[in-house]
Scaffold this motif. Sequence first.
Motif, PDB file in Angstrom:
ATOM      1  N   CYS A 104       9.946  -8.811 -21.014  1.00  0.00           N
ATOM      2  CA  CYS A 104       8.870  -9.609 -20.806  1.00  0.00           C
ATOM      3  C   CYS A 104       8.950 -10.526 -21.699  1.00  0.00           C
ATOM      4  O   CYS A 104       8.350  -9.991 -22.798  1.00  0.00           O
ATOM      5  CB  CYS A 104       7.723  -9.561 -20.197  1.00  0.00           C
ATOM      6  SG  CYS A 104       7.100  -8.331 -18.565  1.00  0.00           S
ATOM      7  N   CYS A 125       9.705 -11.414 -16.539  1.00  0.00           N
ATOM      8  CA  CYS A 125      10.491 -10.450 -17.190  1.00  0.00           C
ATOM      9  C   CYS A 125      12.450  -9.635 -16.828  1.00  0.00           C
ATOM     10  O   CYS A 125      12.246 -10.472 -15.609  1.00  0.00           O
ATOM     11  CB  CYS A 125       9.922  -8.836 -17.023  1.00  0.00           C
ATOM     12  SG  CYS A 125       8.203  -8.888 -17.235  1.00  0.00           S
ATOM     13  N   GLN A 147       1.714  -2.338 -14.605  1.00  0.00           N
ATOM     14  CA  GLN A 147       2.705  -2.907 -14.261  1.00  0.00           C
ATOM     15  C   GLN A 147       1.567  -2.778 -12.173  1.00  0.00           C
ATOM     16  O   GLN A 147       1.583  -0.806 -12.370  1.00  0.00           O
ATOM     17  CB  GLN A 147       3.678  -2.687 -13.711  1.00  0.00           C
ATOM     18  CG  GLN A 147       5.170  -3.212 -12.680  1.00  0.00           C
ATOM     19  CD  GLN A 147       6.314  -3.196 -12.879  1.00  0.00           C
ATOM     20  OE1 GLN A 147       6.984  -3.370 -13.360  1.00  0.00           O
ATOM     21  NE2 GLN A 147       7.027  -2.407 -11.679  1.00  0.00           N
TER      22      GLN A 147
END
Length: 334
Positions: A104, A125, A147
């Motif tokens: 990212c 990302c 995430q």
Amino acid sequence: MRIRSARHAVVAVVVALAVAACETPSQPGGTPAGTASAIPGAKGTGNAPVTVELGTAGTPYNPTWLDDALYFGVEPKNDNDKHQLWRWREGHAERVPLKLPADCYGSLLRPVRRPGGALAVVAGCYENGVLRFRVLAVDRSTGATEQLFRSGRAPGYVTWSGDTAFASVVTGGCAAVTRLRADALEAIDAGPTFAGRPWPSSGWAAGGATTCPGGERVVFPTTLDRTDSVAALATGDAGATAAWTLFLAPAGLTGAAKEVAGGFVDQAGVAATPDGSRFVVAATRQSAAGLWLVDAAGGTVHAIAPGAHSGAAIAPDGGRAASVQGGRMVVYPV
């Protein structure tokens, strides 16, 4: 450069949502904590608007107000520098030291409010040279991230209703609200309606282009934490100068949405208090650009500040609002 490519992909989405920003010089060698000062010409300090001073860190964007602070992204002038996440609380601004995944690159850091007032960011990302967008949960004390969702499309604005996450996505002149899954943007079946029209959503799950055949468009979804209702601006007019109306949809985005207030043009942001008693809208209304306060009870609209604004946030107690004007984050008493 990868960062420049990511930035251009993000800008395409931001422009479609009519969010504008001005650039200021970036700062080499790190970013010190900022300060807050009264806007020149304002009288007093207690009730005066305040600008959040970032030194030469860059241009702020997309404010989100949580219980502990006002959070926002900062775009540096140099395309090869990473975007940053900042927060402001009671006269002090500081950079949040995020621990992002290695792939990212910080080409976008849009803070969003999770259920219960937790923090997340939408981040750009790269995966094997391909730009992907992730929604990452953020630990505000350590900067650690985890995430939550991943998508090949750029979700414009992300919100939750209950345990379900929704995102607005713009392409080809169509603005739709979709359901976020772990690795996809999924169409909402039997979604809400506004003024008898459906909220556009179909087509995203397959990844194809979505059109709005009836002109319906929806942008800036934002959730009322205490009721899980979702507020958004919607229009049934496909024209560039369409008037948008603030609607409030039931929890889970089902059923008919209630009209709150209308007449907004050139929309650039929506925010709501947790109880839904007050909304802030950055837009043009009655030919005047400004930041507007909407009282839900009677649908009355009051001007907070004149001029073009980008993004909108309101404190949980409804006493202050924030938006970007002239490339600076400004906090207004309301």
